[in-house]
Write an enzyme that holds these catalytic residues in place. Structure first.
Site: not given
Ligand code: SER
Length: 316
Positions: A11-12, A53-54, A143, A147, A173
């Site tokens: 991933g990024q 797969d996790i 999401y 978290k 990021i």
């Molecule tokens: N970069 C993430 C998002 O936009 C935030 O943690 O979902």
């Protein structure tokens, strides 16, 4: 020597973190992994590398045994925009997957688990400016819910089972090597690509949308610094606020215009606007500064200069 497993390594963040960790700890000591299919996704991977797969706890445990893993870094996640399209999958990967990591860590005596949280842990009732470390955590995205759950689970495993779990609330990021996917802050990366390729960008949030962001070198530094931090000095564990810089979409476009004067931007907000509006504008990261010496290096101007230089080379 540490034996590190990085989950979500294509991933990024995972892709650059894997390279950084291999540089620091030796390639053979950092096992990278992904759920992706090497052939269909045309992945070029460097050994040691595993595909799983996790959510497959048995396989995760086998990989830990096979390589005598003692540190796990979990970068596997569905991000905010994708999470809204498939909330159950987001829960399954982000929470059930992470629980597998915690359980394997507990059962096998893994020395440290590092997993990111996000500014998405906050919600519309959270103070938006200089958001404190201890504050209201009532996110309105799946999401964000995953978290906050991850933070609570991480802290629970520290207290209840003595597992060393660390986590930090990443801002958006920004990077040029691997594209982000499915996040709300993705516009702050896409704008650079489109500025170079087309000299114009259609932004999916409003001009005045201000969010906390961070350049990848700072993200890597923060992650490695927390990974290296002395556990006995940590008062917080799975939920460190982390700040780099904050700017509006309009300020970002204006900074790019300094380098590409004919760059044009238009704003067509979509469903991601509501997500952005529920997140803070700036973050108070004094706990990270005090407990493990965090200090960012990049601001909007220095990041933009580097992003454009690097992308010019990459997109040539
Ligand atoms: N970069 C993430 C998002 O936009 C935030 O943690 O979902």
């Amino acid at each position: 020597m540490r034996k590190i497993l990085i989950i979500g390594a294509t991933g990024q963040i995972g892709s650059e973190l894997s390279a950084k960790m291999r540089e620091l700890y030796g390639r053979e000591n950092v096992v990278a992994s992904t759920v992706k299919n090497a052939e269909t996704e045309n992945l070029q991977v460097e050994e040691p590398f595993e595909f799983f797969d996790i959510r497959d706890k048995k396989r995760l445990a086998e990989v830990c045994d096979q390589y005598r893993i003692d540190h796990i870094i979990n970068m596997a996640a569905l991000l905010s925009a994708t999470g809204e399209k498939n909330p159950m999958l987001a829960w399954d990967i982000n929470v059930n997957g992470f629980l597998n990591v915690l359980e394997v860590a507990k059962e096998k005596g893994i020395k440290q688990v590092l997993t990111p949280s996000s500014i998405a842990a906050f919600g519309p009732e959270t103070p938006r400016v200089n958001t404190p470390q201890e504050t209201v955590l009532r996110p309105t995205t799946m999401y964000g819910v995953t978290k906050v759950t991850g933070e609570l689970l991480g802290n629970y495993y520290v207290k209840k089972f003595g597992v060393d779990v660390r986590g930090l609330r990443y801002p958006g990021i920004i990077s040029y090597k691997t594209l982000p996917g499915g996040g709300t802050t993705d516009y702050a990366v896409a704008i650079y690509y489109d500025a170079i390729r087309y000299k114009k960008y259609t932004c999916f949030v409003r001009e005045d949308t201000k969010l906390p962001m961070m350049y990848m070198p700072d993200c890597l530094k923060a992650t490695v610094d927390l990974f290296e931090a002395d556990f006995s000095k940590l008062k917080h564990h799975a939920d460190f606020n982390l700040a780099g810089m904050s700017f509006t979409a309009g300020e970002l476009a204006a900074e790019i215009k300094k380098h590409i004067p004919d760059f044009q931007i238009e704003y067509k907000p979509d469903f991601r606007q509501a997500i952005a509006d529920s997140w803070p504008q700036s973050i108070d990261d004094s706990a990270a500064r005090e407990e493990w010496g965090w200090k960012p290096s990049y601001n909007l101007a220095t990041m933009t200069e580097d992003m454009l230089t690097q992308l010019e080379k990459k997109l040539k």
